[in-house]
Design a protein around this motif. Structure first.
Motif, short mmCIF file in Angstrom:
data_model
loop_
_atom_site.label_atom_id
_atom_site.label_comp_id
_atom_site.label_asym_id
_atom_site.label_seq_id
_atom_site.Cartn_x
_atom_site.Cartn_y
_atom_site.Cartn_z
N UNK A 16 4.28 33.70 -30.16
CA UNK A 16 4.94 34.76 -29.38
C UNK A 16 5.36 35.84 -30.36
N UNK A 17 5.28 37.08 -29.93
CA UNK A 17 5.64 38.19 -30.83
C UNK A 17 7.08 38.07 -31.30
N UNK A 29 3.97 47.61 -34.34
CA UNK A 29 3.13 48.60 -35.05
C UNK A 29 2.14 47.90 -35.98
N UNK A 30 2.60 46.89 -36.69
CA UNK A 30 1.73 46.16 -37.61
C UNK A 30 0.67 45.39 -36.85
N UNK A 69 11.52 40.65 -39.29
CA UNK A 69 11.36 42.07 -38.98
C UNK A 69 11.75 42.32 -37.53
N UNK A 70 11.83 43.58 -37.19
CA UNK A 70 12.14 43.96 -35.81
C UNK A 70 10.87 43.91 -34.96
#
Length: 180
Positions: A61-62, A78-79, A71-72
């Protein structure tokens, strides 16, 4: 905030702190430089691929991937978009909850990780392993674990990788999907 006098560092504490801060400033640039040159990846992108390689089914999952890479969600998004544009990961909807998104490592992602890992490991050997004795490496591991107990008490950062004990893809074994 109190008006009490700060607990200033003594010389030994200041030297240790400055050594750590200096490493934190210099090491990321060295890692990024090598990975960008050899595999057109940043170190952070490499970490994302490694976390997916370690995950069950090579997907996360993101939100879990963001926690694992400290990280956020907007930065991770974006990555992941860049990695997806390069065909290295695929975003997928969760089968049970369509609002939840996963990132999954693709075959191209495995290949890129395989291309990136040898040079990365050579650099890790040169910059980290070779200058230290086995005793110093063990001391550094214990020091790192003590600091992480304070900084990351839930053990979320690189969770899959830190829990693994029998070969980590791209770190202690070649990254290939068939070795699961």
């Amino acid at each position: 905030m109190t008006s009490a006098e700060p607990r200033w560092l003594d010389d030994e504490q200041a030297e240790a702190w400055l050594a750590l801060v200096s490493i934190l400033e210099v090491l990321p640039a060295a890692l990024d430089s090598q990975l960008t040159r050899d595999a057109d990846l940043t170190f952070f992108e490499f970490l994302v691929l490694v976390q997916l390689a370690e995950a069950p089914g090579h997907r996360l999952r993101l939100s879990d991937l963001a926690a694992a890479t400290h990280t956020s969600l907007p930065r991770l998004s974006r990555v992941v978009a860049r990695l997806e544009a390069d065909g290295l990961v695929a975003r997928e909807a969760d089968a049970q909850d369509g609002r939840t998104r996963h990132a999954a490592l693709t075959e191209a992602g495995w290949r890129r990780l395989g291309e990136a890992a040898p040079g990365h490991i050579d650099l890790v050997q040169e910059l980290f392993v070779a200058p230290l004795s086995r005793t110093q490496l063990k001391q550094l591991e214990r020091i790192g674990q003590r600091l992480l107990a304070v900084l990351d008490p839930a053990s979320e950062v690189l969770a899959q990788t830190r829990r693994a004990t029998g070969g980590r893809p791209g770190l202690s074994r070649p990254p290939t999907p068939s070795q699961d």
